[in-house]
Scaffold this active site. Structure first.
Site, mmCIF file in Angstrom:
data_model
loop_
_atom_site.group_PDB
_atom_site.id
_atom_site.type_symbol
_atom_site.label_atom_id
_atom_site.label_comp_id
_atom_site.label_asym_id
_atom_site.label_seq_id
_atom_site.Cartn_x
_atom_site.Cartn_y
_atom_site.Cartn_z
ATOM 1 N N GLU A 107 -30.368 51.963 50.528
ATOM 2 C CA GLU A 107 -30.379 50.818 50.122
ATOM 3 C C GLU A 107 -30.074 50.684 48.479
ATOM 4 O O GLU A 107 -30.490 51.740 47.703
ATOM 5 C CB GLU A 107 -31.628 50.098 50.441
ATOM 6 C CG GLU A 107 -31.755 49.766 51.976
ATOM 7 C CD GLU A 107 -32.750 50.810 52.423
ATOM 8 O OE1 GLU A 107 -33.725 51.361 51.431
ATOM 9 O OE2 GLU A 107 -33.019 50.894 53.603
ATOM 10 N N TYR A 119 -21.288 55.314 45.581
ATOM 11 C CA TYR A 119 -21.330 55.634 46.563
ATOM 12 C C TYR A 119 -20.423 55.166 47.440
ATOM 13 O O TYR A 119 -19.946 56.200 48.556
ATOM 14 C CB TYR A 119 -22.603 54.471 47.295
ATOM 15 C CG TYR A 119 -23.937 54.826 46.662
ATOM 16 C CD1 TYR A 119 -24.295 55.980 46.398
ATOM 17 C CD2 TYR A 119 -24.891 53.804 46.358
ATOM 18 C CE1 TYR A 119 -25.731 56.299 45.694
ATOM 19 C CE2 TYR A 119 -26.066 53.991 45.697
ATOM 20 C CZ TYR A 119 -26.485 55.370 45.450
ATOM 21 O OH TYR A 119 -27.568 55.364 44.881
HETATM 22 C C1 LIG Z 1 -25.745 55.360 39.415
HETATM 23 C C2 LIG Z 1 -25.684 56.558 38.332
HETATM 24 C C3 LIG Z 1 -26.770 57.701 39.255
HETATM 25 C C4 LIG Z 1 -24.470 57.252 38.471
HETATM 26 O O1 LIG Z 1 -24.763 58.388 37.458
HETATM 27 P P1 LIG Z 1 -23.306 58.871 36.561
HETATM 28 O O2 LIG Z 1 -23.698 60.393 36.189
HETATM 29 O O3 LIG Z 1 -23.460 57.780 35.609
HETATM 30 O O4 LIG Z 1 -22.188 58.672 37.533
HETATM 31 P P2 LIG Z 1 -20.738 59.514 37.489
HETATM 32 O O5 LIG Z 1 -20.279 59.744 36.134
HETATM 33 O O6 LIG Z 1 -21.006 61.041 38.478
HETATM 34 O O7 LIG Z 1 -19.922 58.600 38.144
HETATM 35 C C5 LIG Z 1 -19.098 58.843 39.488
HETATM 36 C C6 LIG Z 1 -18.563 57.667 40.054
HETATM 37 O O8 LIG Z 1 -19.794 56.523 40.285
HETATM 38 C C7 LIG Z 1 -18.971 55.380 39.638
HETATM 39 N N1 LIG Z 1 -19.771 54.840 38.458
HETATM 40 C C8 LIG Z 1 -20.623 55.232 37.828
HETATM 41 N N2 LIG Z 1 -21.117 54.611 36.920
HETATM 42 C C9 LIG Z 1 -20.461 53.558 36.757
HETATM 43 C C10 LIG Z 1 -20.189 52.549 35.826
HETATM 44 N N3 LIG Z 1 -21.260 52.084 34.785
HETATM 45 N N4 LIG Z 1 -19.379 51.270 36.192
HETATM 46 C C11 LIG Z 1 -18.630 51.566 37.244
HETATM 47 N N5 LIG Z 1 -18.344 52.667 38.151
HETATM 48 C C12 LIG Z 1 -19.310 53.598 37.929
HETATM 49 C C13 LIG Z 1 -17.491 55.662 39.486
HETATM 50 O O9 LIG Z 1 -16.912 55.558 40.697
HETATM 51 C C14 LIG Z 1 -17.459 57.171 39.041
HETATM 52 O O10 LIG Z 1 -16.128 57.730 39.356
HETATM 53 P P3 LIG Z 1 -15.266 57.791 38.174
HETATM 54 O O11 LIG Z 1 -15.927 58.536 36.949
HETATM 55 O O12 LIG Z 1 -14.101 58.497 38.810
HETATM 56 O O13 LIG Z 1 -14.839 56.452 37.688
HETATM 57 C C15 LIG Z 1 -26.339 56.275 37.126
HETATM 58 O O14 LIG Z 1 -25.590 55.135 36.763
HETATM 59 C C16 LIG Z 1 -27.907 55.980 36.942
HETATM 60 O O15 LIG Z 1 -28.709 56.848 36.960
HETATM 61 N N6 LIG Z 1 -28.200 54.680 37.164
HETATM 62 C C17 LIG Z 1 -29.776 54.116 36.982
HETATM 63 C C18 LIG Z 1 -30.429 54.749 38.120
HETATM 64 C C19 LIG Z 1 -29.851 53.882 39.314
HETATM 65 O O16 LIG Z 1 -29.458 52.757 39.467
HETATM 66 N N7 LIG Z 1 -29.598 54.855 40.532
HETATM 67 C C20 LIG Z 1 -29.315 54.144 41.927
HETATM 68 C C21 LIG Z 1 -30.391 53.531 42.695
HETATM 69 S S1 LIG Z 1 -29.830 53.071 44.260
#
Ligand SMILES: CC(C)(COP(=O)(O)OP(=O)(O)OC[C@H]1O[C@@H](n2cnc3c(N)ncnc32)[C@H](O)[C@@H]1OP(=O)(O)O)[C@@H](O)C(=O)NCCC(=O)NCCS
Length: 157
Positions: A107, A119
């Site tokens: 979720e 995701y």
């Molecule tokens: C969600 C989260 C874990 C992503 O981690 P991250 O290390 O920044 O993500 P990545 O750099 O590995 O990105 C992988 C893909 O995710 C997507 N993505 C990640 N951040 C994004 C952003 N700010 N905007 C759009 N797409 C994004 C893209 O598809 C990206 O692929 P790309 O680089 O080829 O465009 C991070 O934003 C986070 O910690 N958020 C706060 C906690 C949270 O919301 N967790 C999810 C709870 S369900």
């Protein structure tokens, strides 16, 4: 730089760093007790991402019959958008596969575009919306599924 990135199972010593990241990245942070429950969870896999000796992210799944249920994932703000969240999810799903999980579900807050995009990149699709699911702000939850984890391959770099 990312060559020193490694993933390891959660240990007691990681908890302070996890709580610090959690407080900054989650609007409804998990309690210390919730993370402690993951230390020896019999049906869970909880990994921390470590870069140059520092905890910079974490995530977990629960193994529910044949479903890998993603419970949480976070990357410290200063390390976001470097591919770490994706690598962490791939590692969790790989380990879920190895444990015989056939599918995966989660979720996510309807307004959490970065997570939904992550995701989707991994192959999850939106299957339902739960109205007012999150108690803190009554935000809707999006339910996502990766229906075929058994034959799943991570996205190509
Ligand atoms: C969600 C989260 C874990 C992503 O981690 P991250 O290390 O920044 O993500 P990545 O750099 O590995 O990105 C992988 C893909 O995710 C997507 N993505 C990640 N951040 C994004 C952003 N700010 N905007 C759009 N797409 C994004 C893209 O598809 C990206 O692929 P790309 O680089 O080829 O465009 C991070 O934003 C986070 O910690 N958020 C706060 C906690 C949270 O919301 N967790 C999810 C709870 S369900």
């Amino acid at each position: 730089m990312l060559s020193t990135l490694r993933f390891e199972p959660i240990q007691e010593a990681h908890i302070p760093a996890i709580l610090a990241i959690e407080g900054r990245t989650n609007t409804a942070p998990w309690s210390e007790r919730s993370f402690r429950n993951e230390l020896d969870h019999p049906h869970g896999i909880f990994l921390v991402a470590i870069l140059s000796g520092e905890v910079i992210g974490y995530g977990g799944i629960w193994l529910v019959i044949d479903e890998a249920h993603v419970t949480t994932i976070a990357v410290a703000q200063e390390h976001q958008r470097k591919g770490i969240g994706e690598k962490l999810m791939v590692e969790l799903l790989r380990r879920g596969q190895e444990k015989g999980m056939l599918c995966s579900t989660l979720e996510v807050r309807a307004g959490n575009d970065p997570a939904i995009k992550l995701y989707e990149k991994l192959g999850f699709t939106i299957s339902a919306r739960r109205k007012g699911y999150y108690p803190d702000n009554r935000e809707d939850a999006i339910v996502m599924w990766l229906y075929d984890l058994e034959h799943w391959e991570p996205p190509r770099a």
